[in-house]
Design a protein around this motif. Sequence first.
Motif, PDB file in Angstrom:
ATOM      1  N   PRO A 142       0.711  -1.303  -0.024  1.00  0.00           N
ATOM      2  CA  PRO A 142      -0.078  -0.056   0.019  1.00  0.00           C
ATOM      3  C   PRO A 142       0.860   1.395   0.031  1.00  0.00           C
ATOM      4  O   PRO A 142       0.311   2.543  -0.430  1.00  0.00           O
ATOM      5  CB  PRO A 142      -0.957  -0.096   1.212  1.00  0.00           C
ATOM      6  CG  PRO A 142      -0.106  -1.033   2.190  1.00  0.00           C
ATOM      7  CD  PRO A 142       0.681  -1.918   1.275  1.00  0.00           C
ATOM      8  N   GLU A 143       2.106   0.990   0.402  1.00  0.00           N
ATOM      9  CA  GLU A 143       2.753   2.224   0.209  1.00  0.00           C
ATOM     10  C   GLU A 143       3.589   2.519  -1.234  1.00  0.00           C
ATOM     11  O   GLU A 143       3.785   3.773  -1.350  1.00  0.00           O
ATOM     12  CB  GLU A 143       4.206   2.079   1.248  1.00  0.00           C
ATOM     13  CG  GLU A 143       5.041   1.174   0.617  1.00  0.00           C
ATOM     14  CD  GLU A 143       4.917  -0.394   0.985  1.00  0.00           C
ATOM     15  OE1 GLU A 143       5.704  -1.354   0.499  1.00  0.00           O
ATOM     16  OE2 GLU A 143       3.609  -0.599   1.365  1.00  0.00           O
ATOM     17  N   LYS A 144       3.078   1.909  -1.974  1.00  0.00           N
ATOM     18  CA  LYS A 144       3.731   1.980  -3.547  1.00  0.00           C
ATOM     19  C   LYS A 144       2.464   2.033  -4.569  1.00  0.00           C
ATOM     20  O   LYS A 144       2.663   2.792  -5.548  1.00  0.00           O
ATOM     21  CB  LYS A 144       4.391   1.104  -3.778  1.00  0.00           C
ATOM     22  CG  LYS A 144       5.772   0.885  -3.320  1.00  0.00           C
ATOM     23  CD  LYS A 144       6.690  -0.316  -3.383  1.00  0.00           C
ATOM     24  CE  LYS A 144       7.067  -0.354  -4.697  1.00  0.00           C
ATOM     25  NZ  LYS A 144       7.762  -1.670  -5.110  1.00  0.00           N
ATOM     26  N   TYR A 145       1.284   1.552  -4.130  1.00  0.00           N
ATOM     27  CA  TYR A 145       0.281   1.278  -5.040  1.00  0.00           C
ATOM     28  C   TYR A 145      -1.153   1.923  -4.295  1.00  0.00           C
ATOM     29  O   TYR A 145      -1.226   2.003  -3.388  1.00  0.00           O
ATOM     30  CB  TYR A 145       0.181  -0.124  -5.365  1.00  0.00           C
ATOM     31  CG  TYR A 145       1.071  -0.484  -6.103  1.00  0.00           C
ATOM     32  CD1 TYR A 145       1.466  -0.291  -7.573  1.00  0.00           C
ATOM     33  CD2 TYR A 145       1.978  -1.390  -5.503  1.00  0.00           C
ATOM     34  CE1 TYR A 145       2.773  -0.600  -8.230  1.00  0.00           C
ATOM     35  CE2 TYR A 145       3.215  -1.881  -5.927  1.00  0.00           C
ATOM     36  CZ  TYR A 145       3.710  -1.654  -7.516  1.00  0.00           C
ATOM     37  OH  TYR A 145       4.673  -1.874  -7.780  1.00  0.00           O
ATOM     38  N   GLY A 146      -1.952   2.023  -5.396  1.00  0.00           N
ATOM     39  CA  GLY A 146      -3.479   2.345  -4.946  1.00  0.00           C
ATOM     40  C   GLY A 146      -4.334   1.268  -6.011  1.00  0.00           C
ATOM     41  O   GLY A 146      -3.916   1.038  -7.131  1.00  0.00           O
ATOM     42  N   VAL A 147      -5.652   1.293  -5.433  1.00  0.00           N
ATOM     43  CA  VAL A 147      -6.698   0.504  -6.520  1.00  0.00           C
ATOM     44  C   VAL A 147      -7.285   1.438  -7.483  1.00  0.00           C
ATOM     45  O   VAL A 147      -7.667   2.658  -7.092  1.00  0.00           O
ATOM     46  CB  VAL A 147      -7.588   0.037  -5.569  1.00  0.00           C
ATOM     47  CG1 VAL A 147      -8.642  -0.802  -6.424  1.00  0.00           C
ATOM     48  CG2 VAL A 147      -7.008  -0.980  -4.172  1.00  0.00           C
ATOM     49  N   ILE A 148      -6.943   1.051  -8.661  1.00  0.00           N
ATOM     50  CA  ILE A 148      -7.798   1.998  -9.735  1.00  0.00           C
ATOM     51  C   ILE A 148      -9.189   1.519  -9.704  1.00  0.00           C
ATOM     52  O   ILE A 148      -9.544   0.264  -9.920  1.00  0.00           O
ATOM     53  CB  ILE A 148      -7.072   1.746 -11.123  1.00  0.00           C
ATOM     54  CG1 ILE A 148      -7.565   2.792 -12.131  1.00  0.00           C
ATOM     55  CG2 ILE A 148      -7.044   0.468 -11.649  1.00  0.00           C
ATOM     56  CD1 ILE A 148      -6.910   2.647 -13.501  1.00  0.00           C
ATOM     57  N   ASP A 149     -10.191   2.362  -9.941  1.00  0.00           N
ATOM     58  CA  ASP A 149     -11.615   1.873  -9.895  1.00  0.00           C
ATOM     59  C   ASP A 149     -12.363   3.365 -10.479  1.00  0.00           C
ATOM     60  O   ASP A 149     -11.665   4.240 -10.635  1.00  0.00           O
ATOM     61  CB  ASP A 149     -12.267   1.565  -8.730  1.00  0.00           C
ATOM     62  CG  ASP A 149     -12.378   2.473  -7.554  1.00  0.00           C
ATOM     63  OD1 ASP A 149     -12.160   3.727  -7.928  1.00  0.00           O
ATOM     64  OD2 ASP A 149     -12.568   2.047  -6.303  1.00  0.00           O
TER      65      ASP A 149
END
Length: 180
Positions: free
Chosen positions: A109-116
């Motif tokens: 979670p420190e590098k990514y996020g959820v695309i939606d």
Amino acid sequence: MLKKQELKKLIDKYNSKVSFGEKEDFIFNKLGKKIKDQGFLTKEDFFQVVRWKSARAIRKAEENSEEAIEKITKFTFDINNEEVKIRVISSLNGVSIPMASSILTIAFPEKYGVIDIRAWHTLYNFGLIDYCKDTYTVKDWLLYLKIIRKMGKDFGFTPREIDKALFMYDKLNREGNLYK
């Protein structure tokens, strides 16, 4: 564009939602730590992620063998190139770009996020993306990742926290249907 204080309020509101709370606590704090520590997803880990992100994808996800899930996710986590990483993880049955982003976000979670759709539409509404859509390509993912990482760096949040704020902004402000 949103200011740091507004982002913080949206993140706090997202975190306080009862419907997200317990499930997300388990997914991100327990399962995410386990996945990160072991360096891959087991079939059961994979199914838990699929059920959290999009339960309707479970039938396709069940077509993957335990070995395929473990080897592909291990290989994915070891890749340094973001484009190759998202393409490899998306090769699993039932794994769309949003699902792939969820897997990466849960472990890192420190590098990514959820695309939606909600996060994307918020970026569109603030003029940070110049086209609106509800299905995503690798190119879209790379653009989204670049934007949320920059926002995170500029405001002192992780990409995951930025995606929570974007999601919550849309949830609170959208008029009309989510999908056309």
